[in-house]
Design a protein around this motif. Structure first.
Motif, PDB file in Angstrom:
ATOM      1  N   LEU A   1      47.529  45.517  44.851  1.00 27.14           N
ATOM      2  CA  LEU A   1      48.440  44.797  43.326  1.00 27.14           C
ATOM      3  C   LEU A   1      47.884  43.269  43.195  1.00 27.14           C
ATOM      4  CD1 LEU A   1      50.641  45.378  41.874  1.00 27.14           C
ATOM      5  CD2 LEU A   1      52.270  43.712  42.466  1.00 27.14           C
ATOM      6  N   PRO A   2      47.234  42.347  44.402  1.00 27.72           N
ATOM      7  CA  PRO A   2      46.737  41.269  43.869  1.00 27.72           C
ATOM      8  C   PRO A   2      45.233  41.669  42.673  1.00 27.72           C
ATOM      9  CG  PRO A   2      47.420  41.336  46.179  1.00 27.72           C
ATOM     10  CD  PRO A   2      47.731  42.013  45.251  1.00 27.72           C
ATOM     11  N   ALA A   3      44.895  42.534  43.869  1.00 28.06           N
ATOM     12  CA  ALA A   3      43.203  42.876  44.234  1.00 28.06           C
ATOM     13  C   ALA A   3      43.142  43.636  42.507  1.00 28.06           C
ATOM     14  CB  ALA A   3      43.148  43.990  45.484  1.00 28.06           C
ATOM     15  N   TYR A   4      44.208  44.624  42.198  1.00 27.39           N
ATOM     16  CA  TYR A   4      43.707  45.280  41.388  1.00 27.39           C
ATOM     17  C   TYR A   4      43.578  44.284  39.943  1.00 27.39           C
ATOM     18  CZ  TYR A   4      45.269  48.309  37.363  1.00 27.39           C
ATOM     19  OH  TYR A   4      44.699  48.851  35.487  1.00 27.39           O
ATOM     20  N   TYR A   5      44.774  43.562  39.985  1.00 25.31           N
ATOM     21  CA  TYR A   5      45.176  42.471  39.054  1.00 25.31           C
ATOM     22  C   TYR A   5      44.360  41.123  38.809  1.00 25.31           C
ATOM     23  CZ  TYR A   5      48.964  45.334  36.067  1.00 25.31           C
ATOM     24  OH  TYR A   5      49.648  46.495  36.145  1.00 25.31           O
ATOM     25  N   LEU A   6      42.765  41.388  39.505  1.00 25.96           N
ATOM     26  CA  LEU A   6      41.940  40.426  39.462  1.00 25.96           C
ATOM     27  C   LEU A   6      40.780  41.183  39.255  1.00 25.96           C
ATOM     28  CD1 LEU A   6      42.085  38.147  42.725  1.00 25.96           C
ATOM     29  CD2 LEU A   6      41.833  37.189  39.633  1.00 25.96           C
ATOM     30  N   ILE A   7      40.395  42.865  40.065  1.00 24.38           N
ATOM     31  CA  ILE A   7      39.476  43.257  39.494  1.00 24.38           C
ATOM     32  C   ILE A   7      39.353  44.336  37.921  1.00 24.38           C
ATOM     33  CG2 ILE A   7      38.084  45.671  39.452  1.00 24.38           C
ATOM     34  CD1 ILE A   7      38.856  45.157  42.416  1.00 24.38           C
ATOM     35  N   ALA A   8      40.691  44.530  37.297  1.00 26.56           N
ATOM     36  CA  ALA A   8      41.238  45.121  36.124  1.00 26.56           C
ATOM     37  C   ALA A   8      40.806  44.205  34.731  1.00 26.56           C
ATOM     38  CB  ALA A   8      41.880  46.210  35.688  1.00 26.56           C
ATOM     39  N   PRO A   9      42.083  43.254  34.694  1.00 24.46           N
ATOM     40  CA  PRO A   9      41.410  42.163  34.155  1.00 24.46           C
ATOM     41  C   PRO A   9      40.018  41.560  33.649  1.00 24.46           C
ATOM     42  CG  PRO A   9      43.617  41.281  34.877  1.00 24.46           C
ATOM     43  CD  PRO A   9      42.252  42.883  35.897  1.00 24.46           C
ATOM     44  N   SER A  10      38.906  41.681  34.580  1.00 21.66           N
ATOM     45  CA  SER A  10      38.122  41.230  35.523  1.00 21.66           C
ATOM     46  C   SER A  10      37.290  41.721  34.196  1.00 21.66           C
ATOM     47  CB  SER A  10      37.320  40.802  36.422  1.00 21.66           C
ATOM     48  OG  SER A  10      37.574  39.810  37.324  1.00 21.66           O
TER      49      SER A  10
ATOM     50  N   TYR B   1      33.916  33.134  39.984  1.00 23.51           N
ATOM     51  CA  TYR B   1      33.614  34.902  40.700  1.00 23.51           C
ATOM     52  C   TYR B   1      34.356  34.554  42.504  1.00 23.51           C
ATOM     53  CZ  TYR B   1      31.146  38.709  40.409  1.00 23.51           C
ATOM     54  OH  TYR B   1      30.939  39.473  40.672  1.00 23.51           O
ATOM     55  N   GLU B   2      33.726  34.328  43.206  1.00 27.59           N
ATOM     56  CA  GLU B   2      33.759  34.498  44.477  1.00 27.59           C
ATOM     57  C   GLU B   2      35.126  34.892  45.353  1.00 27.59           C
ATOM     58  OE1 GLU B   2      33.040  36.241  47.740  1.00 27.59           O
ATOM     59  OE2 GLU B   2      31.564  36.716  46.179  1.00 27.59           O
ATOM     60  N   ALA B   3      35.607  33.173  44.327  1.00 29.09           N
ATOM     61  CA  ALA B   3      37.094  33.050  45.180  1.00 29.09           C
ATOM     62  C   ALA B   3      37.978  34.393  44.716  1.00 29.09           C
ATOM     63  CB  ALA B   3      37.715  31.464  44.427  1.00 29.09           C
ATOM     64  N   TYR B   4      37.242  34.883  43.703  1.00 30.31           N
ATOM     65  CA  TYR B   4      38.679  35.325  43.034  1.00 30.31           C
ATOM     66  C   TYR B   4      37.933  36.906  42.976  1.00 30.31           C
ATOM     67  CZ  TYR B   4      41.428  31.620  42.091  1.00 30.31           C
ATOM     68  OH  TYR B   4      42.437  30.303  41.642  1.00 30.31           O
ATOM     69  N   TYR B   5      37.258  37.605  42.068  1.00 31.22           N
ATOM     70  CA  TYR B   5      37.196  38.621  41.909  1.00 31.22           C
ATOM     71  C   TYR B   5      35.601  38.767  42.808  1.00 31.22           C
ATOM     72  CZ  TYR B   5      34.672  42.464  39.050  1.00 31.22           C
ATOM     73  OH  TYR B   5      34.420  43.757  39.682  1.00 31.22           O
ATOM     74  N   GLY B   6      34.761  37.697  44.007  1.00 26.66           N
ATOM     75  CA  GLY B   6      34.757  38.364  45.024  1.00 26.66           C
ATOM     76  C   GLY B   6      35.517  38.459  46.064  1.00 26.66           C
ATOM     77  N   GLN B   7      36.648  38.282  46.352  1.00 27.06           N
ATOM     78  CA  GLN B   7      37.455  38.591  47.178  1.00 27.06           C
ATOM     79  C   GLN B   7      38.315  39.789  46.775  1.00 27.06           C
ATOM     80  OE1 GLN B   7      36.251  36.424  49.296  1.00 27.06           O
ATOM     81  NE2 GLN B   7      38.193  36.665  50.054  1.00 27.06           N
ATOM     82  N   ALA B   8      39.305  40.339  45.191  1.00 21.16           N
ATOM     83  CA  ALA B   8      39.305  41.241  45.215  1.00 21.16           C
ATOM     84  C   ALA B   8      38.922  42.411  45.448  1.00 21.16           C
ATOM     85  CB  ALA B   8      39.499  41.503  43.690  1.00 21.16           C
ATOM     86  N   GLN B   9      36.885  42.134  45.081  1.00 21.56           N
ATOM     87  CA  GLN B   9      36.156  43.544  45.695  1.00 21.56           C
ATOM     88  C   GLN B   9      35.977  43.505  46.650  1.00 21.56           C
ATOM     89  OE1 GLN B   9      35.416  45.316  43.494  1.00 21.56           O
ATOM     90  NE2 GLN B   9      34.325  45.050  41.624  1.00 21.56           N
ATOM     91  N   LYS B  10      36.313  42.285  48.326  1.00 21.28           N
ATOM     92  CA  LYS B  10      36.494  42.737  49.601  1.00 21.28           C
ATOM     93  C   LYS B  10      37.724  43.695  49.734  1.00 21.28           C
ATOM     94  CE  LYS B  10      33.195  38.535  49.994  1.00 21.28           C
ATOM     95  NZ  LYS B  10      32.700  37.424  50.984  1.00 21.28           N
TER      96      LYS B  10
END
Length: 509
Positions: A320-329, A387-396
């Motif tokens: 859930l948190p990963a999606y709501y960082l990747i999709a809005p990005s 970027y790395e703290a949010y989007y990058g972590q979500a991709q991991k």
């Protein structure tokens, strides 16, 4: 003129209509008119459609009837009516993606899937309502109207493909196309008692789908039966050189898998119940009735010969948190094209403002609050220093989710869960609580992030409202989803013209 009544027509599955059309029992004009009449009578209450062009639909149906009368060889879908979610670009037909910023836009080309359906001879009834730019789980975020659930018109039909789900559930179309980014086919199918399938990512062309999140968006079928879903899926699937993410591989034989599954024998099939998605010890946030129907359906799988075991996928808890960082990005990037310059609405261009002001005014008035919320969230997640703290972590995390699926496939053939933690909620109940709205995607997000296929099939009622059962399979193994779903459908005495299972009836029959 055949003795088939309009009620018979709109109560039929798409496969039944196909057979009747091929045999000459009915004509496409007759079938199309029956649906247009039903839309005129009921859609004022349901609000499923944003655009209906009766003249164009009847003209297309007439062309199919004329071709059939001349003895031309036609495909099995020729003459069968269809509804398209308004995110699918259609030449000359208004396409808004549920947003004011595209009000009145008539595209100059067809999306690949729209072109394939046109070539197959399907008849377009109209474009269905949706959450703006596919951002939502209730279709309350549409800029134009609220769509209502035919089972209870005070409740939501799911989202973002709620217009498509409501149209099929209310008998306003025999089947429809939806799109699924984080669950937007499966969740509305679940809460309206339909079958909805999210294909393997890349197996259905995205060319001509107005983009929300490019690494997640996927079009698929929403239907009354599993066989109907397989037939519609086969018609739109296949490699497309216009889509850089399209998979160059043969289309699986899906309809045959559905027919085989309807025999009800699942001997040798290994089924994993995902602990993190409503399995043992994970009841928080789930309606008791949903968990009860889920447990009953798992037991039914065992009775059909399947071997059932619990499977833990720990990273699913972070979907859930990963999606709501990747999709809005990805949305913040994709929606930058809507600037009031090239197409769509333009606000403030009175000669006294510069381009930046016109763009700002256009986006302020053209986008709704949920779209603005996600653009801001995505832009922040992509910004320098974050970027790395949010989007990058979500991709991991996305990679970890994919690994959990890969590990699971070593032990089981499919994974199962409830489709949605709850039944349809009341209109307005979650509008002011976006976090509660996002939680509706809890069970559907892992399959979206990993790009694997997943299907929702009805599995009974909770408090008189439909519950969905989700089946997930490895990438390109969509046929497994159809086989298992068809076995469940047959075992629960689905059919009599609809997929509403034992104890379930068409709410608008």
């Amino acid at each position: 003129m055949s003795d088939v009544t309009a009620t018979d027509i709109t109560a039929s599955t798409a496969a039944e209509l196909s057979r009747a059309l091929q045999s000459g029992e009915v004509g496409s004009v007759e079938v199309t008119q029956a649906y247009l009449d039903r839309i005129a009578a009921q859609d004022g209450t349901i609000g499923a459609y944003l655009h209906v062009d009766a003249d164009a639909a009847l003209a297309a149906a007439g062309a199919v009837d004329a071709a059939r009368a001349r003895g031309e060889e036609l495909g099995p879908l020729a003459g069968v009516p269809l509804a398209l979610k308004d995110v699918v670009v259609t030449e000359g037909v208004p396409t808004t993606s549920g947003s004011k910023i595209l009000a009145g836009w008539r595209p100059p080309y067809d999306a690949t899937l729209a072109a394939r359906l046109k070539a197959a001879g399907t008849v377009l009834l109209g474009k269905t309502n949706m959450d703006e730019f596919a951002m939502g789980s209730s279709t309350e975020n549409s800029a134009y109207q609220v769509t209502r659930n035919p089972w209870d018109t005070d409740r939501i039909p799911g989202g973002s493909s709620g217009g498509s789900s409501a149209a099929v559930a209310a008998g306003l179309a025999p089947w429809a196309i939806g799109t699924d980014t984080g669950g937007s086919i499966r969740q509305p199918a679940a809460v309206t008692g339909l079958v909805g399938h999210k294909p393997t990512y890349g197996s259905v062309s995205r060319y001509g789908l107005i983009a929300f999140s490019s690494s997640l968006d996927q079009a698929g079928p929403m239907t009354r039966t599993v066989l109907d879903a397989a037939l519609l899926h086969e018609a739109i699937a296949g490699h497309d050189p216009l889509d850089s993410t399209s998979i160059d591989s043969p289309v699986p034989v899906l309809a045959e898998a559905a027919r085989r599954g309807a025999g009800g024998d699942l001997s040798g099939l290994k089924v994993g119940v995902v602990t993190e998605l409503g399995g043992e010890g994970h009841a928080d946030g789930y309606d008791p009735g949903v968990l009860a129907r889920f447990a009953e359906t798992v037991a039914l799988l065992e009775s059909l010969g399947a071997e059932v075991r619990q499977v833990s996928c720990p990273a699913f808890d972070l979907a859930l948190p990963a999606y709501y960082l990747i999709a809005p990005s990805e949305a913040s990037s994709n929606l930058a094209r809507f600037d009031g310059v090239r197409y769509g609405v333009r606000v403030g261009d009175d000669g006294g403002r510069d381009l930046d002001e016109v763009m700002a005014l256009t986006r302020e008035q053209g986008f709704g609050p949920e779209v603005k919320r996600r653009i801001i969230l995505g832009t922040y997640a992509l910004s320098s220093g974050y970027y790395e703290a949010y989007y990058g972590q979500a991709q991991k995390v996305r990679t970890l989710i994919t690994r959990d699926f890969t590990t699971a496939w070593d032990d089981v053939d499919v994974l199962v869960s409830p489709t949605s933690p709850t039944v349809a909620w009341s209109i307005g109940a979650r509008v002011d609580d976006p976090v509660a709205m996002y939680a509706a995607d809890l069970c559907t997000l892992p399959a979206s992030l990993a790009g694997v296929p997943a299907i929702s099939v009805p599995c009974g009622l909770s408090d008189g409202l439909p519950v969905g059962f989700q089946v997930m399979a490895p990438a390109l193994a969509d046929d497994r989803c159809y086989r298992v779903a068809a076995a469940l459908e047959a075992a629960q005495d689905a059919a009599r013209g609809h997929t509403f299972l034992a104890g379930m009836e068409n709410p608008h029959s």
